[in-house]
Design an enzyme around this catalytic site. Structure first.
Site, PDB file in Angstrom:
ATOM      1  N   VAL A 290      -5.904 -12.246  15.399  1.00 60.72           N
ATOM      2  CA  VAL A 290      -4.895 -11.504  14.798  1.00 60.72           C
ATOM      3  C   VAL A 290      -3.686 -11.529  15.301  1.00 60.72           C
ATOM      4  CG1 VAL A 290      -6.620  -9.542  13.992  1.00 60.72           C
ATOM      5  CG2 VAL A 290      -5.389  -9.173  16.418  1.00 60.72           C
ATOM      6  N   SER A 291      -2.619 -11.432  14.384  1.00 66.02           N
ATOM      7  CA  SER A 291      -1.194 -11.623  14.817  1.00 66.02           C
ATOM      8  C   SER A 291      -0.552 -10.610  15.371  1.00 66.02           C
ATOM      9  CB  SER A 291      -0.311 -12.188  13.249  1.00 66.02           C
ATOM     10  OG  SER A 291      -1.047 -13.268  12.771  1.00 66.02           O
ATOM     11  N   THR A 292      -0.897  -9.433  14.951  1.00 70.66           N
ATOM     12  CA  THR A 292       0.139  -8.293  15.474  1.00 70.66           C
ATOM     13  C   THR A 292      -0.905  -7.409  16.338  1.00 70.66           C
ATOM     14  OG1 THR A 292      -0.470  -6.838  13.454  1.00 70.66           O
ATOM     15  CG2 THR A 292       1.530  -8.520  13.502  1.00 70.66           C
TER      16      THR A 292
END
Length: 188
Positions: free
Chosen positions: A8-10
């Site tokens: 996941v990016s955040t």
């Protein structure tokens, strides 16, 4: 053995959905990266997952975009896995390189990536040629104006000035000034 990878990016995103899907797909081990952009070269979870893969294993992801920074990067990574006799499976896109159909889909993606690279290159060359035709200079602006370069070349060749002194006066390295003078003399 199936090895899963989730990303996941955040910080506020959760890995739960991906991890559940990877477990249902039969992944024995699951590596992950939390709050790491797909564009990042430093993804420790992915590095560990790739290092753990042996010939005959399958790397499984929930979706293709969890693995690759771009289609080109994805193609390179899957090809590298193939040379190690490691299969690849994407659950959402139903790609499995262990099957002939999965390999076909992947090779079509690779061909599309190559096509896109080729189109970008052609457009770039065509744009540069069009700009040259209308007299637009491509690349960096010259460091010295024509007059400054003419004056520097005259000082070195006719007045006996040292190249290094003239270069220093213009804030250049002597090699750079020599190259500029030679290019001017040879009409480049």
């Amino acid at each position: 053995m199936k090895i899963g990878y989730a990303r996941v990016s955040t910080e506020d995103q959760k890995l739960d959905l991906q991890i559940d899907a990877l477990k249902k797909a039969g992944c024995v081990e699951i590596y992950s990266d939390h709050a790491v952009s797909g564009g990042s070269f430093n993804r420790p979870g992915l590095t560990k997952a790739l290092d753990s893969l042996q010939g005959g294993d399958t790397l499984v992801v929930w979706r293709l975009d969890r693995l690759g920074r771009s289609l080109i990067h994805l193609v390179q990574l899957i090809n590298e896995l193939g040379t190690r006799d490691v299969h690849f499976q994407s659950l959402s896109e139903l790609i499995d390189t262990a099957s002939s159909g999965g390999r076909l889909v992947f090779h079509m993606m690779a061909a599309l990536a190559e096509f896109v690279r080729s189109l970008i290159s052609e457009r770039t060359r065509a744009g540069m040629a069009a700009a040259r035709r209308i007299g637009r200079h491509m690349g960096r602006k010259p460091i010295l104006s024509d007059e400054e370069l003419r004056s520097a070349a005259y000082a070195v060749s006719h007045q006996g000035a040292h190249l290094s002194d003239v270069a220093k006066r213009h804030g250049l390295a002597p090699r750079s000034l020599r190259r500029m003078i030679q290019a001017r003399v040879h009409g480049k």
